[in-house]
Design an enzyme around this catalytic site. Sequence first.
Site, PDB file in Angstrom:
ATOM      1  N   ARG A 113       0.612  -1.411  -0.030  1.00 34.89           N
ATOM      2  CA  ARG A 113       0.216  -0.100   0.044  1.00 34.89           C
ATOM      3  C   ARG A 113       0.833   1.200  -0.130  1.00 34.89           C
ATOM      4  O   ARG A 113       0.308   2.284   0.482  1.00 34.89           O
ATOM      5  CB  ARG A 113      -0.932  -0.300   1.313  1.00 34.89           C
ATOM      6  CG  ARG A 113      -1.689  -1.415   1.509  1.00 34.89           C
ATOM      7  CD  ARG A 113      -2.807  -1.442   0.409  1.00 34.89           C
ATOM      8  NE  ARG A 113      -3.733  -2.595  -0.038  1.00 34.89           N
ATOM      9  CZ  ARG A 113      -3.615  -3.265  -0.725  1.00 34.89           C
ATOM     10  NH1 ARG A 113      -2.023  -3.466  -1.178  1.00 34.89           N
ATOM     11  NH2 ARG A 113      -4.176  -4.753  -0.624  1.00 34.89           N
TER      12      ARG A 113
ATOM     13  N   SER B  25     -10.963   0.202   3.028  1.00 38.40           N
ATOM     14  CA  SER B  25     -10.515  -0.697   3.818  1.00 38.40           C
ATOM     15  C   SER B  25     -10.102   0.536   4.789  1.00 38.40           C
ATOM     16  O   SER B  25      -9.837   1.441   4.321  1.00 38.40           O
ATOM     17  CB  SER B  25      -9.743  -1.322   3.719  1.00 38.40           C
ATOM     18  OG  SER B  25     -10.155  -2.383   2.987  1.00 38.40           O
TER      19      SER B  25
ATOM     20  N   GLU C  57      -5.184   2.983   6.428  1.00 37.28           N
ATOM     21  CA  GLU C  57      -4.879   3.224   5.088  1.00 37.28           C
ATOM     22  C   GLU C  57      -5.556   3.892   4.006  1.00 37.28           C
ATOM     23  O   GLU C  57      -4.992   4.321   3.301  1.00 37.28           O
ATOM     24  CB  GLU C  57      -5.478   1.989   4.697  1.00 37.28           C
ATOM     25  CG  GLU C  57      -5.272   1.913   3.098  1.00 37.28           C
ATOM     26  CD  GLU C  57      -5.736  -0.033   3.054  1.00 37.28           C
ATOM     27  OE1 GLU C  57      -6.568  -0.444   1.455  1.00 37.28           O
ATOM     28  OE2 GLU C  57      -5.869  -1.143   3.183  1.00 37.28           O
TER      29      GLU C  57
END
EC number: 1.3.1.98
Length: 330
Positions: free
Chosen positions: A165, A214, A289
């Site tokens: 990520r 998320s 995130e």
Amino acid sequence: MSRVRGRVERGGSLADFIWFRTGGPAEWLVRPADVDDLAALLADLDPAIPVLPVGVGSNLIVRDGGVPGVVVRLPKAMARVTIDDGRVRAGAAAMGITVASAARDAGIAGLEFLRGIPGTVGGAVRMNAGAYGRDVSDILVEATIVTRAGTIETWSADRLGYTYRHSAVPAGAVVVAALFDGVPGDPATIGAEMDRIAAEREASQPLRSRTGGSTFKNPPPETAGGHKAWALIDAAGCRGLRRGDAQVSDKHCNFLLNLGSATAAEIEALGEEVRDRVNAQSGVMLEWEIQRVGLFPSRLREGLGEGVVMHDPASGHALPRPLPRAGGEK
């Protein structure tokens, strides 16, 4: 100062399109006409002015004080997807589902997981988005970016330095296109896999809610006993937890929801409460995130977010040099 051929708004609303539908305005919201327009803008913009690219805001909390500097939102003209010698070339404004569908129609397999990523190509490339066991780093050949200095550059996947990520795309740079690679496949088989992903998402995620996708990254297996973020959140008793109109989803507890009138501050504070509860219960401090940007209201300078439209399609508009500074922490 170059003239911006696209659209320029002072105090442009971000809550109108980001998925949470809340938060403050951009000091300046710019929709460039094309890549050259964007490059000219950044080349002539005072280097001290922060620049933030935003796609559809599917993984974003915009704080209630708004975002200082320039927020860049690419136009639909930069969402074109084409097939180039067995590879898929996509403008950064294209949605993941559009790229996956183009690959399916061309008989290119390996991009099906993009059906499960509800953002744009630009955001997916920048954050190495992933789903269903695959990441953008698995399929990216190269990306075209406009640097903060206004140069147009093509970066290989290796240069992007992908990790989980995360990428090495510099702050203020804007991803404008990407080239993806796959393998030959049967369109019907590819389509069936995309349908499976869509059905699984529908069954397990609150897709029809005001959410941000998320919320927390899955922790490294060695620090969490192999448990994913949602399981740690659930074990800490956070499923359904509320703060004002902000709620941890009952359907998938790694999703935060705006039930109607939640402020960005309530959503972010709820996320921090989840992190604290998980840490107390499991010893794992979850990492955000969702990207959180902008100012807290106490740092908002008078005049930001007045909503004055400064677009004149006939003549174009130049941004002031320097732009009005909002100041404060980001």
